[in-house]
Write a protein that holds these residues in place. Structure first.
Motif, PDB file in Angstrom:
ATOM      1  N   GLU A   1       2.548  20.438   8.392  1.00 18.04           N
ATOM      2  CA  GLU A   1       3.135  19.845   7.192  1.00 18.04           C
ATOM      3  C   GLU A   1       4.635  20.107   7.207  1.00 18.04           C
ATOM      4  N   PHE A   2       5.412  19.028   7.075  1.00 21.79           N
ATOM      5  CA  PHE A   2       6.864  19.143   7.106  1.00 21.79           C
ATOM      6  C   PHE A   2       7.386  19.650   5.766  1.00 21.79           C
ATOM      7  N   VAL A   3       8.376  20.524   5.816  1.00 24.25           N
ATOM      8  CA  VAL A   3       9.003  20.989   4.578  1.00 24.25           C
ATOM      9  C   VAL A   3       9.728  19.832   3.905  1.00 24.25           C
ATOM     10  N   ASP A   4      10.438  19.032   4.702  1.00 23.88           N
ATOM     11  CA  ASP A   4      11.060  17.792   4.225  1.00 23.88           C
ATOM     12  C   ASP A   4      10.454  16.640   5.005  1.00 23.88           C
ATOM     13  N   ASP A   5      10.189  15.533   4.321  1.00 23.22           N
ATOM     14  CA  ASP A   5       9.539  14.397   4.962  1.00 23.22           C
ATOM     15  C   ASP A   5      10.271  13.974   6.237  1.00 23.22           C
ATOM     16  N   GLU A   6       9.487  13.665   7.281  1.00 29.06           N
ATOM     17  CA  GLU A   6      10.025  13.146   8.525  1.00 29.06           C
ATOM     18  C   GLU A   6       9.826  11.632   8.569  1.00 29.06           C
ATOM     19  N   SER A   7      10.715  10.940   9.269  1.00 25.37           N
ATOM     20  CA  SER A   7      10.658   9.483   9.314  1.00 25.37           C
ATOM     21  C   SER A   7      10.239   8.994  10.690  1.00 25.37           C
ATOM     22  N   GLY A   8       9.409   7.946  10.701  1.00 22.17           N
ATOM     23  CA  GLY A   8       9.053   7.290  11.954  1.00 22.17           C
ATOM     24  C   GLY A   8       8.252   8.136  12.915  1.00 22.17           C
ATOM     25  N   VAL A   9       7.309   8.908  12.407  1.00 16.32           N
ATOM     26  CA  VAL A   9       6.475   9.757  13.262  1.00 16.32           C
ATOM     27  C   VAL A   9       5.346   8.907  13.852  1.00 16.32           C
TER      28      VAL A   9
END
Length: 397
Positions: A347-355
């Motif tokens: 789970e990312f602490v801050d949202d990741e883009s384009g995974v």
């Protein structure tokens, strides 16, 4: 036994360099050639080995290829100049079965594969290990930009000193047993330093261009290979908006990857959306590509498969604070690693883009430039930060 006999040399091996045999994996590029040259200069008993991985006819004179044609010739030249034995081993069949076929199948399943990881995992650090042992080697050295150090009775991986060259993303699947025999002499060097060494040694490939990731795609058009090996990936289907609208059709999921913006082929339909559209989901079973605004790319967590742990101790079931990379070109970001219902989740602490499924999620003990590599896994599925809700108009339709 004298006290001096227990001293370790530059490769963390006991004894003088001339008493240690090192097999160097020589791809024909400048990096592995410099590794062979440096170790020869230090007095090690060096043997060069090159794996011929695919039919080199189409790539013989193409810059940026590796392990074929001109590259094998370059490796031979470098070995001859250094005065070391050199062997070329034919692994074309194994490479096709283990890497190229898997690459095509991954695209057919709507994933974005990373064949370099598979090549390291299935050939270079398995078959080449057997060759090194057969040759009586004490270790196998490569030209990868990553560092390895002794940690008690084991060895640990660390990001390279040069963050722009760091290749730890592609080596997360290296096992503890393999690390015991592997050495990476370039982990504490920059690329300019390596090229300077190459010029000092008079290596013929001192200014040779770097190899590219997908070395077996001579035209740069991977879709040609995918369509030939996995024709189901060329099945036409719909391109739909996240709100349910059908915007157009496509000629196969192999032409798309998560986060893609260009080449969607939507024309006026895409322009009518009022904002740039990106690929946010690929459903290979239904031959459906879903697009949406950039905000729809935000990912909160990923579920992993084939996880490899090389950190200290055992991977804890409870939440563990780590840093992760989900693309080779991105820096590590804070995340939580945990086990949920028998699955390994990040789970990312801050949202990741384009995974993208199929890519790697690599673990580090921190986001610092020379952090320790803890392992990683392949992304099996993703969970959006904010699930898309179809518009009432689309739902009614």
């Amino acid at each position: 036994m004298s006290a001096g006999s227990t001293l370790l040399n530059s490769l963390d091996l006991p004894g003088a360099p001339e008493r240690c045999r090192v097999v160097v994996a020589m791809s024909g590029g400048v990096d592995s050639s410099v590794v062979a040259a440096l170790l020869k200069e230090q007095g090690y008993d060096v043997i060069g080995v090159t794996m011929q991985l695919y039919d080199h006819g189409a790539t013989e004179h193409r810059p940026g290829s590796c392990c074929a044609g001109q590259d094998i010739f370059d490796a031979r030249q470098a070995a001859a100049l250094l005065g070391i034995p050199h062997y070329v081993l034919d692994y074309e069949t194994r490479f096709r079965d283990k890497v190229i076929d898997a690459f095509a199948q991954s695209y057919a399943e709507g994933e974005t594969p990373i064949p370099c990881v598979t090549c390291n995992q299935e050939l270079k650090f398995t078959d080449l290990f057997d060759v090194a042992r057969d040759l009586g080697a004490d270790c196998l050295a490569t030209g990868h930009y990553i560092a390895s150090r002794a940690e008690g009775a084991e060895r640990a991986l660390y990001r390279a000193m040069d963050p722009d060259r760091d290749q730890s993303y592609f080596l997360f699947a290296t096992t503890r047993a393999q690390l015991q025999m592997l050495r990476f002499p370039l982990g504490e060097m920059t690329k300019p330093e390596v090229r300077e060494h190459a010029r000092r040694f008079g290596l013929p490939n001192a200014d040779k261009a770097d190899s590219q990731d997908i070395c077996f795609v001579p035209t740069g058009r991977y879709s040609d290979i995918v369509e030939r090996l996995a024709p189901q990936a060329a099945q036409p289907g719909e391109i739909v908006h996240i709100d349910g609208r059908v915007l157009g059709r496509h000629s196969g999921v192999m032409h798309f990857t998560i986060g893609q913006r260009r080449g969607l082929g939507l024309g006026a339909a895409g322009a009518s959306a009022g904002e740039p559209l990106y690929v946010v989901k690929i459903d290979a079973a239904k031959a459906r590509v879903t697009v949406g605004p950039r905000s729809a790319l935000a990912t909160r967590r990923v579920v992993l498969r084939d996880v490899n742990w090389i950190g200290p101790g055992e991977m804890a079931d409870a939440g563990r604070e780590i840093a992760v990379r989900v693309r080779s070109t991105r820096p590590p970001v804070p995340a939580i690693l945990e086990m949920r219902d028998g699955e390994i989740v990040v789970e990312f602490v801050d949202d990741e883009s384009g995974v993208a499924p199929g890519q790697a999620c690599v673990f580090y003990d921190s986001a610092e430039p020379r952090a320790r590599v803890l392992g990683g896994g392949f992304i099996r599925s993703t969970e959006a930060a904010t699930p898309a809700v179809p518009s009432p108009r689309a739902a009614a339709g």
